[in-house]
Design a protein around this motif. Structure first.
Motif, PDB file in Angstrom:
ATOM      1  N   ARG A  25       0.798  -1.529   0.149  1.00  0.00           N
ATOM      2  CA  ARG A  25      -0.288  -0.015   0.074  1.00  0.00           C
ATOM      3  C   ARG A  25       0.448   1.514  -0.404  1.00  0.00           C
ATOM      4  NH1 ARG A  25      -3.964   1.966   4.917  1.00  0.00           N
ATOM      5  NH2 ARG A  25      -4.877   3.868   3.715  1.00  0.00           N
ATOM      6  N   THR A  26       1.057   2.046  -0.368  1.00  0.00           N
ATOM      7  CA  THR A  26       1.005   3.938  -0.978  1.00  0.00           C
ATOM      8  C   THR A  26       0.387   4.266  -0.854  1.00  0.00           C
ATOM      9  OG1 THR A  26       0.991   3.907  -2.930  1.00  0.00           O
ATOM     10  CG2 THR A  26       2.753   2.855  -2.341  1.00  0.00           C
ATOM     11  N   SER A  51      -4.707  22.273  -7.071  1.00  0.00           N
ATOM     12  CA  SER A  51      -5.266  21.358  -6.829  1.00  0.00           C
ATOM     13  C   SER A  51      -4.276  21.133  -6.009  1.00  0.00           C
ATOM     14  CB  SER A  51      -5.242  20.134  -8.291  1.00  0.00           C
ATOM     15  OG  SER A  51      -3.689  20.107  -8.719  1.00  0.00           O
ATOM     16  N   GLU A  52      -6.059  19.718  -5.161  1.00  0.00           N
ATOM     17  CA  GLU A  52      -5.092  19.132  -3.933  1.00  0.00           C
ATOM     18  C   GLU A  52      -5.378  17.401  -4.440  1.00  0.00           C
ATOM     19  OE1 GLU A  52      -4.593  18.953   0.913  1.00  0.00           O
ATOM     20  OE2 GLU A  52      -5.666  20.262  -0.455  1.00  0.00           O
ATOM     21  N   ILE A  53      -4.458  16.095  -3.793  1.00  0.00           N
ATOM     22  CA  ILE A  53      -4.952  15.000  -4.323  1.00  0.00           C
ATOM     23  C   ILE A  53      -4.419  13.956  -3.251  1.00  0.00           C
ATOM     24  CG2 ILE A  53      -4.769  12.969  -5.853  1.00  0.00           C
ATOM     25  CD1 ILE A  53      -4.715  14.665  -8.364  1.00  0.00           C
ATOM     26  N   TRP A  54      -5.389  13.706  -2.675  1.00  0.00           N
ATOM     27  CA  TRP A  54      -5.195  12.270  -2.021  1.00  0.00           C
ATOM     28  C   TRP A  54      -5.049  11.181  -2.244  1.00  0.00           C
ATOM     29  CZ3 TRP A  54      -8.606  16.802  -1.230  1.00  0.00           C
ATOM     30  CH2 TRP A  54      -7.954  17.907  -0.084  1.00  0.00           C
ATOM     31  N   MET A  55      -4.379  10.459  -2.497  1.00  0.00           N
ATOM     32  CA  MET A  55      -4.357   8.791  -3.127  1.00  0.00           C
ATOM     33  C   MET A  55      -3.655   7.933  -1.860  1.00  0.00           C
ATOM     34  SD  MET A  55      -3.330   8.258  -6.736  1.00  0.00           S
ATOM     35  CE  MET A  55      -1.551   8.147  -6.657  1.00  0.00           C
ATOM     36  N   ASP A  56      -5.098   6.789  -2.756  1.00  0.00           N
ATOM     37  CA  ASP A  56      -4.647   5.201  -1.756  1.00  0.00           C
ATOM     38  C   ASP A  56      -4.430   4.662  -2.857  1.00  0.00           C
ATOM     39  OD1 ASP A  56      -4.248   2.902  -0.069  1.00  0.00           O
ATOM     40  OD2 ASP A  56      -5.767   3.388   1.486  1.00  0.00           O
ATOM     41  N   SER A  57      -3.422   3.509  -2.848  1.00  0.00           N
ATOM     42  CA  SER A  57      -3.065   2.569  -3.649  1.00  0.00           C
ATOM     43  C   SER A  57      -2.708   1.931  -3.517  1.00  0.00           C
ATOM     44  CB  SER A  57      -1.605   3.365  -5.055  1.00  0.00           C
ATOM     45  OG  SER A  57      -1.361   4.708  -5.096  1.00  0.00           O
ATOM     46  N   LEU A  58      -3.405   0.179  -3.897  1.00  0.00           N
ATOM     47  CA  LEU A  58      -2.844  -0.795  -3.487  1.00  0.00           C
ATOM     48  C   LEU A  58      -2.316  -1.479  -4.463  1.00  0.00           C
ATOM     49  CD1 LEU A  58      -5.960  -1.812  -1.932  1.00  0.00           C
ATOM     50  CD2 LEU A  58      -3.789  -1.290  -0.716  1.00  0.00           C
ATOM     51  N   PHE A  59      -1.098  -1.815  -4.944  1.00  0.00           N
ATOM     52  CA  PHE A  59      -0.053  -2.650  -5.363  1.00  0.00           C
ATOM     53  C   PHE A  59      -0.290  -4.214  -5.129  1.00  0.00           C
ATOM     54  CE2 PHE A  59       0.900   1.460  -6.215  1.00  0.00           C
ATOM     55  CZ  PHE A  59       1.427   1.736  -7.197  1.00  0.00           C
ATOM     56  N   ARG A  68      -4.892  -0.369  -7.710  1.00  0.00           N
ATOM     57  CA  ARG A  68      -6.105   0.418  -7.446  1.00  0.00           C
ATOM     58  C   ARG A  68      -5.766   1.391  -7.206  1.00  0.00           C
ATOM     59  NH1 ARG A  68     -11.552  -2.572  -4.719  1.00  0.00           N
ATOM     60  NH2 ARG A  68     -12.770  -0.620  -4.974  1.00  0.00           N
ATOM     61  N   TYR A  69      -5.942   1.951  -7.292  1.00  0.00           N
ATOM     62  CA  TYR A  69      -5.812   4.187  -6.814  1.00  0.00           C
ATOM     63  C   TYR A  69      -7.886   4.107  -6.699  1.00  0.00           C
ATOM     64  CZ  TYR A  69      -1.573   3.674  -9.521  1.00  0.00           C
ATOM     65  OH  TYR A  69      -0.251   3.922 -10.206  1.00  0.00           O
ATOM     66  N   SER A  70      -7.433   5.081  -5.247  1.00  0.00           N
ATOM     67  CA  SER A  70      -8.536   5.890  -4.904  1.00  0.00           C
ATOM     68  C   SER A  70      -8.309   6.564  -4.318  1.00  0.00           C
ATOM     69  CB  SER A  70      -9.071   4.311  -4.112  1.00  0.00           C
ATOM     70  OG  SER A  70      -8.451   4.209  -2.884  1.00  0.00           O
ATOM     71  N   LEU A 116     -13.863  24.630  -8.538  1.00  0.00           N
ATOM     72  CA  LEU A 116     -14.719  25.043  -7.378  1.00  0.00           C
ATOM     73  C   LEU A 116     -14.358  24.999  -5.854  1.00  0.00           C
ATOM     74  CD1 LEU A 116     -18.046  25.501  -9.360  1.00  0.00           C
ATOM     75  CD2 LEU A 116     -16.105  27.945  -9.240  1.00  0.00           C
ATOM     76  N   ASN A 117     -13.355  24.277  -5.726  1.00  0.00           N
ATOM     77  CA  ASN A 117     -12.948  23.318  -5.180  1.00  0.00           C
ATOM     78  C   ASN A 117     -13.765  22.194  -4.078  1.00  0.00           C
ATOM     79  OD1 ASN A 117     -10.698  24.892  -4.812  1.00  0.00           O
ATOM     80  ND2 ASN A 117     -11.031  26.580  -4.125  1.00  0.00           N
ATOM     81  N   GLN A 118     -14.571  21.819  -4.578  1.00  0.00           N
ATOM     82  CA  GLN A 118     -15.548  21.017  -4.651  1.00  0.00           C
ATOM     83  C   GLN A 118     -14.906  19.376  -4.321  1.00  0.00           C
ATOM     84  OE1 GLN A 118     -19.007  20.734  -7.294  1.00  0.00           O
ATOM     85  NE2 GLN A 118     -19.376  22.675  -6.355  1.00  0.00           N
ATOM     86  N   THR A 119     -15.424  18.668  -3.576  1.00  0.00           N
ATOM     87  CA  THR A 119     -13.894  17.217  -3.553  1.00  0.00           C
ATOM     88  C   THR A 119     -15.385  16.357  -4.375  1.00  0.00           C
ATOM     89  OG1 THR A 119     -13.927  18.122  -1.016  1.00  0.00           O
ATOM     90  CG2 THR A 119     -13.459  15.538  -2.039  1.00  0.00           C
ATOM     91  N   HIS A 120     -14.057  15.265  -5.052  1.00  0.00           N
ATOM     92  CA  HIS A 120     -14.534  14.391  -5.962  1.00  0.00           C
ATOM     93  C   HIS A 120     -13.600  13.494  -6.333  1.00  0.00           C
ATOM     94  CE1 HIS A 120     -16.819  16.892  -8.437  1.00  0.00           C
ATOM     95  NE2 HIS A 120     -16.084  18.110  -8.675  1.00  0.00           N
ATOM     96  N   THR A 121     -14.532  12.001  -6.120  1.00  0.00           N
ATOM     97  CA  THR A 121     -13.616  10.698  -5.150  1.00  0.00           C
ATOM     98  C   THR A 121     -13.222   9.786  -6.290  1.00  0.00           C
ATOM     99  OG1 THR A 121     -16.218   9.507  -4.710  1.00  0.00           O
ATOM    100  CG2 THR A 121     -15.159  10.447  -3.210  1.00  0.00           C
ATOM    101  N   PHE A 122     -12.548   9.248  -6.446  1.00  0.00           N
ATOM    102  CA  PHE A 122     -11.625   8.008  -7.894  1.00  0.00           C
ATOM    103  C   PHE A 122     -11.841   6.885  -7.454  1.00  0.00           C
ATOM    104  CE2 PHE A 122      -8.288  10.682  -7.287  1.00  0.00           C
ATOM    105  CZ  PHE A 122      -7.383   9.356  -6.791  1.00  0.00           C
ATOM    106  N   ASP A 123     -11.285   5.597  -8.274  1.00  0.00           N
ATOM    107  CA  ASP A 123     -11.740   4.428  -7.738  1.00  0.00           C
ATOM    108  C   ASP A 123     -11.554   3.839  -8.624  1.00  0.00           C
ATOM    109  OD1 ASP A 123     -10.865   2.350  -6.433  1.00  0.00           O
ATOM    110  OD2 ASP A 123     -13.295   2.123  -5.243  1.00  0.00           O
ATOM    111  N   ILE A 124      -9.646   3.196  -9.575  1.00  0.00           N
ATOM    112  CA  ILE A 124      -9.260   3.121 -10.351  1.00  0.00           C
ATOM    113  C   ILE A 124      -8.917   1.928  -9.886  1.00  0.00           C
ATOM    114  CG2 ILE A 124      -9.062   3.212 -12.911  1.00  0.00           C
ATOM    115  CD1 ILE A 124      -9.483   6.015 -12.528  1.00  0.00           C
TER     116      ILE A 124
END
Length: 598
Positions: free
Chosen positions: A150-151, A160-168, A191-193, A202-210
């Motif tokens: 995990r990273t 911009s600002e991104i918080w990312m949790d990755s599983l290899f 897996r990047y989420s 507009l500085n709204q928070t959006h989520t991603f999970d790929i």
């Protein structure tokens, strides 16, 4: 946690991180966006030593391809249908550096500071620098035993600002996977989420999970043939727009070599009307001259004749300046006004054309005493006059007409010899020229069965420096002015085929309104000299400061430039400078001064 559960795998000593490819890898990836419930296939070719990266992204029935040649700061982007690699539907080449910025550097494929492809560790964001945590070796991926890591990352930029949790997930070392060629551990899944905010959103928070499934992976020298990465340039270039790249790197061979379809050719007989807009600025950025003109031309290369009509003044017909060259008879006619029953022409001169002359005498270009070929007149497909061969720049529209465009660079110094209607003159010209031709399939009415493309527009953007000849040294070293300019030439009516004979006939009023004395002394038996009524030439030139510049003066003392619009623009620029009586390099007080002639 490990103080309580020290015997759990995660609390054991973290093993050495998996070995990543150092030089080359090829992979096929199944990419699933778990938030949008969509899946795409990707292929990636990575070549660290060659500094190249290629990616294919399968989107519905098309494949989107990017090929980065970072040593050249070059990115190819093209699209072709699935299973039809030759049927390019869109293509562009542009500087890779234009696709990134300091804010996006951590998401780029290259290190901005060096322009080199990132190492796999930084490309995947998997190394000790990315807060790696070992999760154990009791995982399976597609029924293959795997160990996981995990990273975490908190990436911030100005926008911009991104918080990312990755599983290899990597295959266990004892699992047989093309062991004969592999030089690295085998990634099976990533897996990047996380979440992100950007100023644009507009500085709204959006989520991603790929999630990426590495369904095939090869590393090392045998991972792929380097030719697999390349863009098949010679075959596909005709569909590729290189404007963005060549605007920045026009000096590179990529932009000089012949590419794509060649420019079309002009017919040997034609007529047209152009709308010409010329704007020029001096070294201080001050407006020198801006105007729009209408120019007509009737061109008959076969019969060695041309007639150019330059419209200036308040009256479309009566203020028009004409040049009619009938070089088989050594005739060059110049007059102002309409040659018809209702009006009288004025300031009409007939002079003998110069034998074997090469250059532009007033408006008409000549080669060895013959009307120049259409290509030379327009400097189209004329390698002796263009600094670079015209490069195909793709498809566009002009005035709603489907068109193709070519671009060339001109950078030349020329001293043009004197002719009957001009003084010797020198010019340094540096400009980018873009040519526009109709698509061959477009129906241009009234073109006498001419089925090939026709010219519809031409633009110039550059700078020219004008020099007079010094009476003391004989050199063209008397600086006049340096002007930047933009010129748009809209060819609004082009007609292939022989012009109407009336446009190439001598003026109807020649017997009473034209001064033919010099010519008729040489050719007394010519029709223009028979029954000629001798008239005194009463042409006068008023050099008053408040009078509009006399157009005929411009013509008689016309300097030779390369394109009709430059002829018009530069001459008027010179007149404006003289009439203002202002120039930081030279004050002209006498129009007949050898070092300051108009």
């Amino acid at each position: 946690y490990c103080a309580v559960y020290s015997d759990v795998d995660i609390c054991q000593k973290t093993p050495q991180l998996p070995a990543l490819p150092q030089h080359k890898y090829f992979t096929i990836i199944e990419s699933t966006d778990l938030m949008r419930e969509t899946t795409h296939v990707m292929k990636v070719w990575y070549n660290y030593d060659a500094n190249e990266l290629r990616t294919e992204y399968y989107a519905d029935d098309s494949i989107h391809v990017t090929f980065d040649q970072l040593n050249e700061d070059k990115r190819y982007l093209w699209i072709h249908p699935f299973n039809a690699t030759d049927a390019i539907t869109a293509c562009e080449v542009y500087p890779y550096s234009h696709s990134i910025s300091a804010d996006s550097a951590q998401f780029a494929e290259e290190y901005i500071s060096s322009g080199h492809l990132k190492t796999v560790a930084d490309f995947w964001r998997f190394s000790a620098d990315y807060n790696v945590t070992y999760l154990g070796n009791d995982f399976t991926v597609r029924n293959m035993p795997a160990h996981a890591y995990r990273t975490t990352a908190d990436m911030r930029t100005n926008r911009s600002e991104i918080w990312m949790d990755s599983l290899f997930y990597f295959a266990d070392a004892n699992w047989s996977y093309y062991e004969g060629i592999e030089t690295a551990d085998i990634p099976l899944r990533v897996r990047y989420s996380g979440e992100y905010q950007t100023a644009l959103l507009l500085n709204q928070t959006h989520t991603f999970d790929i999630e990426y499934e590495f369904v095939a992976f090869f590393s090392g020298d045998s991972a792929f043939d380097v030719q697999d990465m390349e863009f098949v340039f010679a075959d596909w270039y005709a569909q590729c727009n290189v404007t963005a790249y060549c605007d920045v790197y026009g000096e590179r061979s990529f932009c000089h070599d012949w590419r794509g379809p060649p420019m079309p050719s002009l017919p040997e007989q034609f007529s047209f009307t152009i709308e010409l807009t010329h704007s020029a600025w001096n070294e201080k950025g001050e407006d020198m001259f801006t105007a729009t003109y209408l120019v007509e031309e009737y061109y008959d290369y076969v019969n060695n004749m041309a007639h150019v009509v330059y419209h200036d003044g308040s009256s479309f017909d009566n203020d028009a300046v004409h040049e009619l060259s009938r070089l088989n008879e050594y005739q060059k006619w110049i007059w102002v006004g309409a040659d018809d029953d209702a009006d009288s022409i004025r300031q009409c001169q007939l002079t003998e054309s110069t034998d074997h002359f090469t250059g532009i005498d007033v408006f008409v270009s000549e080669t060895n005493g013959h009307i120049a070929s259409p290509q030379k007149w327009f400097r189209w497909n004329d390698g002796t006059n263009a600094t670079t061969t015209p490069i195909w720049h793709g498809y566009t529209t002009v005035r709603g007409i489907p068109a193709q465009k070519w671009q060339s660079k001109w950078s030349e110094y020329d001293v043009v010899p004197s002719a009957p209607m001009q003084e010797t003159y020198a010019i340094q010209l540096d400009t980018i020229v873009t040519f526009y031709w109709s698509n061959a399939s477009w129906d241009i009415k009234g073109n006498n069965d001419w089925n090939a493309p026709i010219p519809i527009s031409m633009t110039l953007n550059g700078m020219y420096t004008l020099y007079n000849q010094s009476s003391a040294s004989g050199e063209y070293d008397v600086f006049w002015t340096t002007n930047s300019f933009v010129q748009d030439i809209a060819i609004i009516a082009f007609r292939a085929g022989a012009p109407n004979a009336a446009y190439l006939s001598i003026p109807q009023q020649y017997a009473t309104e034209c001064n033919t004395t010099a010519y008729c002394a040489q050719y007394p038996q010519n029709v223009a000299c028979i029954e000629k009524v001798e008239e005194e030439d009463t042409t006068t030139i008023d050099d008053g400061d408040n009078q509009k510049p006399n157009v005929t003066l411009f013509v008689v003392l016309m300097v030779v430039l390369f394109v009709l619009g430059l002829i018009i623009g530069a001459v008027v620029d010179r007149c404006v400078v003289r009439r203002k009586g202002q120039h930081e390099f030279q004050q002209v007080t006498n129009v007949n001064d050898a070092d300051g002639k108009l």
